[in-house]
Design a protein around this motif. Sequence first.
Motif, PDB file in Angstrom:
ATOM      1  N   HIS A  20       0.834  -1.209   0.000  1.00 58.73           N
ATOM      2  CA  HIS A  20       0.000   0.000   0.000  1.00 58.73           C
ATOM      3  C   HIS A  20       0.867   1.257   0.000  1.00 58.73           C
ATOM      4  O   HIS A  20       0.584   2.225  -0.700  1.00 58.73           O
ATOM      5  CB  HIS A  20      -0.934  -0.016   1.213  1.00 58.73           C
ATOM      6  CG  HIS A  20      -2.039   0.965   1.119  1.00 58.73           C
ATOM      7  ND1 HIS A  20      -1.938   2.246   1.605  1.00 58.73           N
ATOM      8  CD2 HIS A  20      -3.266   0.858   0.567  1.00 58.73           C
ATOM      9  CE1 HIS A  20      -3.062   2.891   1.367  1.00 58.73           C
ATOM     10  NE2 HIS A  20      -3.884   2.070   0.741  1.00 58.73           N
ATOM     11  N   ARG A  21       1.940   1.233   0.764  1.00 58.79           N
ATOM     12  CA  ARG A  21       2.879   2.354   0.825  1.00 58.79           C
ATOM     13  C   ARG A  21       3.470   2.652  -0.558  1.00 58.79           C
ATOM     14  O   ARG A  21       3.780   3.787  -0.880  1.00 58.79           O
ATOM     15  CB  ARG A  21       3.986   2.033   1.831  1.00 58.79           C
ATOM     16  CG  ARG A  21       4.942   3.147   2.115  1.00 58.79           C
ATOM     17  CD  ARG A  21       5.989   2.863   3.206  1.00 58.79           C
ATOM     18  NE  ARG A  21       6.132   1.524   3.715  1.00 58.79           N
ATOM     19  CZ  ARG A  21       5.561   1.072   4.838  1.00 58.79           C
ATOM     20  NH1 ARG A  21       4.789   1.848   5.554  1.00 58.79           N
ATOM     21  NH2 ARG A  21       5.763  -0.166   5.241  1.00 58.79           N
ATOM     22  N   ARG A  22       3.595   1.611  -1.379  1.00 51.67           N
ATOM     23  CA  ARG A  22       4.148   1.763  -2.728  1.00 51.67           C
ATOM     24  C   ARG A  22       3.095   2.182  -3.756  1.00 51.67           C
ATOM     25  O   ARG A  22       3.391   2.296  -4.931  1.00 51.67           O
ATOM     26  CB  ARG A  22       4.780   0.449  -3.173  1.00 51.67           C
ATOM     27  CG  ARG A  22       5.965   0.061  -2.328  1.00 51.67           C
ATOM     28  CD  ARG A  22       6.397  -1.348  -2.628  1.00 51.67           C
ATOM     29  NE  ARG A  22       7.467  -1.732  -1.733  1.00 51.67           N
ATOM     30  CZ  ARG A  22       8.491  -2.477  -2.079  1.00 51.67           C
ATOM     31  NH1 ARG A  22       8.589  -2.928  -3.311  1.00 51.67           N
ATOM     32  NH2 ARG A  22       9.418  -2.782  -1.204  1.00 51.67           N
ATOM     33  N   GLY A  23       1.868   2.357  -3.291  1.00 58.40           N
ATOM     34  CA  GLY A  23       0.814   2.804  -4.190  1.00 58.40           C
ATOM     35  C   GLY A  23       0.055   1.689  -4.887  1.00 58.40           C
ATOM     36  O   GLY A  23      -0.795   1.956  -5.736  1.00 58.40           O
ATOM     37  N   LEU A  24       0.335   0.452  -4.541  1.00 56.28           N
ATOM     38  CA  LEU A  24      -0.391  -0.665  -5.142  1.00 56.28           C
ATOM     39  C   LEU A  24      -1.714  -0.864  -4.410  1.00 56.28           C
ATOM     40  O   LEU A  24      -1.763  -0.798  -3.180  1.00 56.28           O
ATOM     41  CB  LEU A  24       0.440  -1.947  -5.076  1.00 56.28           C
ATOM     42  CG  LEU A  24       1.711  -1.943  -5.906  1.00 56.28           C
ATOM     43  CD1 LEU A  24       2.544  -3.166  -5.592  1.00 56.28           C
ATOM     44  CD2 LEU A  24       1.377  -1.901  -7.386  1.00 56.28           C
ATOM     45  N   ARG A  25      -2.772  -1.106  -5.169  1.00 57.24           N
ATOM     46  CA  ARG A  25      -4.088  -1.335  -4.576  1.00 57.24           C
ATOM     47  C   ARG A  25      -4.536  -2.744  -4.922  1.00 57.24           C
ATOM     48  O   ARG A  25      -4.294  -3.234  -6.022  1.00 57.24           O
ATOM     49  CB  ARG A  25      -5.090  -0.293  -5.086  1.00 57.24           C
ATOM     50  CG  ARG A  25      -4.684   1.128  -4.709  1.00 57.24           C
ATOM     51  CD  ARG A  25      -4.596   1.295  -3.183  1.00 57.24           C
ATOM     52  NE  ARG A  25      -4.172   2.627  -2.799  1.00 57.24           N
ATOM     53  CZ  ARG A  25      -2.963   2.939  -2.358  1.00 57.24           C
ATOM     54  NH1 ARG A  25      -2.029   2.019  -2.273  1.00 57.24           N
ATOM     55  NH2 ARG A  25      -2.681   4.160  -1.987  1.00 57.24           N
ATOM     56  N   PHE A  26      -5.205  -3.374  -3.981  1.00 58.18           N
ATOM     57  CA  PHE A  26      -5.516  -4.792  -4.096  1.00 58.18           C
ATOM     58  C   PHE A  26      -6.724  -5.118  -3.246  1.00 58.18           C
ATOM     59  O   PHE A  26      -7.203  -4.294  -2.459  1.00 58.18           O
ATOM     60  CB  PHE A  26      -4.313  -5.624  -3.631  1.00 58.18           C
ATOM     61  CG  PHE A  26      -3.739  -5.121  -2.330  1.00 58.18           C
ATOM     62  CD1 PHE A  26      -4.270  -5.493  -1.115  1.00 58.18           C
ATOM     63  CD2 PHE A  26      -2.669  -4.238  -2.334  1.00 58.18           C
ATOM     64  CE1 PHE A  26      -3.746  -5.008   0.077  1.00 58.18           C
ATOM     65  CE2 PHE A  26      -2.133  -3.746  -1.145  1.00 58.18           C
ATOM     66  CZ  PHE A  26      -2.676  -4.137   0.054  1.00 58.18           C
ATOM     67  N   ARG A  27      -7.201  -6.314  -3.372  1.00 60.97           N
ATOM     68  CA  ARG A  27      -8.272  -6.853  -2.532  1.00 60.97           C
ATOM     69  C   ARG A  27      -7.647  -7.860  -1.577  1.00 60.97           C
ATOM     70  O   ARG A  27      -6.617  -8.460  -1.885  1.00 60.97           O
ATOM     71  CB  ARG A  27      -9.335  -7.559  -3.379  1.00 60.97           C
ATOM     72  CG  ARG A  27      -9.973  -6.689  -4.412  1.00 60.97           C
ATOM     73  CD  ARG A  27     -10.935  -5.766  -3.765  1.00 60.97           C
ATOM     74  NE  ARG A  27     -11.582  -4.930  -4.766  1.00 60.97           N
ATOM     75  CZ  ARG A  27     -12.416  -3.997  -4.455  1.00 60.97           C
ATOM     76  NH1 ARG A  27     -12.709  -3.764  -3.198  1.00 60.97           N
ATOM     77  NH2 ARG A  27     -12.975  -3.266  -5.383  1.00 60.97           N
ATOM     78  N   VAL A  28      -8.279  -8.043  -0.441  1.00 61.39           N
ATOM     79  CA  VAL A  28      -7.760  -9.016   0.525  1.00 61.39           C
ATOM     80  C   VAL A  28      -8.789 -10.115   0.776  1.00 61.39           C
ATOM     81  O   VAL A  28      -9.992  -9.870   0.772  1.00 61.39           O
ATOM     82  CB  VAL A  28      -7.356  -8.351   1.866  1.00 61.39           C
ATOM     83  CG1 VAL A  28      -6.197  -7.398   1.658  1.00 61.39           C
ATOM     84  CG2 VAL A  28      -8.501  -7.647   2.521  1.00 61.39           C
ATOM     85  N   HIS A  29      -8.280 -11.316   0.954  1.00 63.93           N
ATOM     86  CA  HIS A  29      -9.085 -12.491   1.277  1.00 63.93           C
ATOM     87  C   HIS A  29     -10.286 -12.635   0.361  1.00 63.93           C
ATOM     88  O   HIS A  29     -11.427 -12.661   0.804  1.00 63.93           O
ATOM     89  CB  HIS A  29      -9.490 -12.475   2.747  1.00 63.93           C
ATOM     90  CG  HIS A  29      -8.301 -12.414   3.644  1.00 63.93           C
ATOM     91  ND1 HIS A  29      -7.473 -13.484   3.828  1.00 63.93           N
ATOM     92  CD2 HIS A  29      -7.758 -11.393   4.342  1.00 63.93           C
ATOM     93  CE1 HIS A  29      -6.482 -13.128   4.622  1.00 63.93           C
ATOM     94  NE2 HIS A  29      -6.627 -11.867   4.941  1.00 63.93           N
TER      95      HIS A  29
END
Length: 132
Positions: A20-29
């Motif tokens: 997240h700190r690197r600007g990547l966005r994702f979904r979890v679980h």
Amino acid sequence: MSRVRGRDTKPELAIRSELHRRGLRFRVHQRPIESFRRTADIVFRPAMVAVMIDGCYWHGCPDHHRPSTKNSVFWREKIASNLKRDQETNETLSAAGWLVLRFWEHEDPRSVADRIQELVIARRVSPRHKSR
């Protein structure tokens, strides 16, 4: 066993924080494939990358797993079934076009994030994944 965290473990949180700190966005679980009853710890849908952070004990880490001395037959079978399920998950997701990345809980979160970032960015710019 009910007290063993199945999600949001310290290694997962550290890696997610770094991503997240690197600007990547994702979904979890989430389930990468809705009809397949397996979830990934971190999912990058557009790039079709599923990340699993495996616990050393539960997934039989070759460096850190130590077999239980109590009820050893049960635990040996349990770990073997976990490994078989992990392999089935890898094969099913890969066959559907997903890149499956597995990391051990003991790995450095920054190096794990480096590898994930590199592969997610590569798949995002790949012509095969642009239309998705």
